[in-house]
Design a protein around this motif. Structure first.
Motif, PDB file in Angstrom:
ATOM      1  N   PHE A   1       0.846  -1.163  -0.019  1.00 54.75           N
ATOM      2  CA  PHE A   1      -0.128   0.083   0.031  1.00 54.75           C
ATOM      3  C   PHE A   1       0.944   1.231  -0.049  1.00 54.75           C
ATOM      4  CE2 PHE A   1      -2.030   3.433   2.155  1.00 54.75           C
ATOM      5  CZ  PHE A   1      -3.252   3.526   1.378  1.00 54.75           C
ATOM      6  N   VAL A   2       1.608   1.356   0.932  1.00 54.63           N
ATOM      7  CA  VAL A   2       2.610   2.511   1.034  1.00 54.63           C
ATOM      8  C   VAL A   2       3.394   2.554  -0.511  1.00 54.63           C
ATOM      9  CG1 VAL A   2       4.647   3.606   2.157  1.00 54.63           C
ATOM     10  CG2 VAL A   2       2.860   2.440   3.446  1.00 54.63           C
TER      11      VAL A   2
ATOM     12  N   PRO B   1       3.020   6.320  -1.876  1.00 52.85           N
ATOM     13  CA  PRO B   1       4.162   6.820  -1.116  1.00 52.85           C
ATOM     14  C   PRO B   1       3.675   7.885  -0.459  1.00 52.85           C
ATOM     15  CG  PRO B   1       4.511   7.212  -3.460  1.00 52.85           C
ATOM     16  CD  PRO B   1       3.331   6.352  -3.439  1.00 52.85           C
ATOM     17  N   GLU B   2       2.801   9.031  -0.993  1.00 52.99           N
ATOM     18  CA  GLU B   2       2.519  10.396  -0.056  1.00 52.99           C
ATOM     19  C   GLU B   2       0.906  10.070   0.164  1.00 52.99           C
ATOM     20  OE1 GLU B   2       3.748  13.381  -2.902  1.00 52.99           O
ATOM     21  OE2 GLU B   2       5.485  13.443  -1.724  1.00 52.99           O
ATOM     22  N   TRP B   3       0.636   9.072   0.679  1.00 53.97           N
ATOM     23  CA  TRP B   3      -0.832   8.696   1.241  1.00 53.97           C
ATOM     24  C   TRP B   3      -1.221   9.799   2.143  1.00 53.97           C
ATOM     25  CZ3 TRP B   3      -1.591   8.115   6.334  1.00 53.97           C
ATOM     26  CH2 TRP B   3      -0.498   7.923   7.127  1.00 53.97           C
ATOM     27  N   TYR B   4      -0.362  10.214   3.145  1.00 57.48           N
ATOM     28  CA  TYR B   4      -0.725  11.105   4.194  1.00 57.48           C
ATOM     29  C   TYR B   4      -0.834  12.464   3.454  1.00 57.48           C
ATOM     30  CZ  TYR B   4       4.027  11.835   3.000  1.00 57.48           C
ATOM     31  OH  TYR B   4       5.618  12.064   2.257  1.00 57.48           O
ATOM     32  N   LYS B   5      -0.908  12.721   2.206  1.00 50.79           N
ATOM     33  CA  LYS B   5      -1.080  14.274   1.737  1.00 50.79           C
ATOM     34  C   LYS B   5      -2.454  14.108   0.824  1.00 50.79           C
ATOM     35  CE  LYS B   5       3.353  15.838   0.830  1.00 50.79           C
ATOM     36  NZ  LYS B   5       4.661  15.862  -0.248  1.00 50.79           N
ATOM     37  N   ASP B   6      -2.996  12.720   0.705  1.00 48.25           N
ATOM     38  CA  ASP B   6      -3.994  12.560  -0.150  1.00 48.25           C
ATOM     39  C   ASP B   6      -5.471  12.420   0.799  1.00 48.25           C
ATOM     40  OD1 ASP B   6      -6.002  11.432  -2.004  1.00 48.25           O
ATOM     41  OD2 ASP B   6      -4.641   9.971  -2.885  1.00 48.25           O
TER      42      ASP B   6
ATOM     43  N   THR C   1       0.328  -9.182  11.042  1.00 45.87           N
ATOM     44  CA  THR C   1      -0.840  -8.186  10.845  1.00 45.87           C
ATOM     45  C   THR C   1      -0.505  -6.960  12.004  1.00 45.87           C
ATOM     46  OG1 THR C   1      -2.318 -10.047  10.748  1.00 45.87           O
ATOM     47  CG2 THR C   1      -3.267  -7.890  10.970  1.00 45.87           C
ATOM     48  N   ASN C   2       0.206  -5.934  11.468  1.00 43.87           N
ATOM     49  CA  ASN C   2       0.631  -5.223  12.451  1.00 43.87           C
ATOM     50  C   ASN C   2       0.570  -3.700  11.955  1.00 43.87           C
ATOM     51  OD1 ASN C   2       2.795  -4.738  10.760  1.00 43.87           O
ATOM     52  ND2 ASN C   2       4.528  -5.241  12.120  1.00 43.87           N
ATOM     53  N   GLY C   3       0.058  -3.249  11.021  1.00 43.47           N
ATOM     54  CA  GLY C   3       0.154  -1.886  10.617  1.00 43.47           C
ATOM     55  C   GLY C   3      -1.607  -1.354  10.820  1.00 43.47           C
ATOM     56  N   LEU C   4      -1.135   0.021  11.184  1.00 43.57           N
ATOM     57  CA  LEU C   4      -2.276   0.815  11.378  1.00 43.57           C
ATOM     58  C   LEU C   4      -1.945   2.200  10.957  1.00 43.57           C
ATOM     59  CD1 LEU C   4      -5.129   1.016  13.054  1.00 43.57           C
ATOM     60  CD2 LEU C   4      -4.021   1.831  14.999  1.00 43.57           C
ATOM     61  N   MET C   5      -3.104   2.731  10.016  1.00 40.33           N
ATOM     62  CA  MET C   5      -2.876   4.020   9.759  1.00 40.33           C
ATOM     63  C   MET C   5      -4.324   4.839   9.727  1.00 40.33           C
ATOM     64  SD  MET C   5      -1.338   2.923   5.999  1.00 40.33           S
ATOM     65  CE  MET C   5      -0.567   4.502   5.354  1.00 40.33           C
ATOM     66  N   VAL C   6      -4.122   6.151  10.508  1.00 41.39           N
ATOM     67  CA  VAL C   6      -5.444   6.790  10.805  1.00 41.39           C
ATOM     68  C   VAL C   6      -5.067   8.248  10.295  1.00 41.39           C
ATOM     69  CG1 VAL C   6      -5.722   5.327  12.873  1.00 41.39           C
ATOM     70  CG2 VAL C   6      -4.232   7.161  13.307  1.00 41.39           C
TER      71      VAL C   6
END
Length: 159
Positions: A16-17, A21-26, A60-65
């Protein structure tokens, strides 16, 4: 807070990343995520956080919020502070810019034990006020859990 499927297998998280790569801007991408209540984890308050999807598993260790919030009457003279409880490997973005990270590649020391004041560690001359603007703002966070406890929660103050 928005949660993208709550968690990822390691390979899916990396995939996904790499695709975003700039998911945090989208903000459009983030707006499509599922909604979930914070805090996340198992140590902050077991009565509140134990049922979240942030689970302890080597695979199973990632979390994005993310969270949008309004700053009314923004002033560079106001003291804005961010407090965060995280475990582990955290990246915090404010309005699309990296504000803070603690990444020991799931090693020792990339977690804290409570709601600590988080200062910018990407540019020591900047404060949280330098990342904020009048009106709508966005904070985006990625975190991984590799072993032990897991938690993510944060709050912001203005004085």
């Amino acid at each position: 807070a928005g949660v993208l499927e709550g968690h990822y297998d390691n390979d899916k998280f990396a995939e996904f990343v790499s695709e975003n790569p700039e998911w945090y801007k989208d903000t459009a991408l983030m707006a499509s995520w599922e909604e979930a209540e914070g805090p996340f984890g198992d140590c902050i308050d077991k009565m509140i956080a134990a049922d979240t999807d942030f689970v302890n598993d080597q695979h199973t260790n990632g979390l994005m919020v993310y969270k949008t919030f309004n700053v009314e009457n923004y002033s560079a003279d106001t003291l804005y502070e961010l407090y965060c409880f995280y475990d582990n490997t955290v990246y915090i973005y404010v309005n699309g810019e990296l504000f803070f990270y603690n990444d020991a590649n799931c090693g020792n020391g990339d977690w804290n034990g409570g709601y600590d004041l988080i200062s910018c560690n990407t540019d020591e001359s900047k404060t949280l006020a330098d990342f904020l603007k009048d009106g709508e703002n966005t904070i985006a966070i990625s975190i991984k859990n590799c072993w032990g406890g897991r938690e993510l929660d944060l709050y912001m103050t203005a004085q």
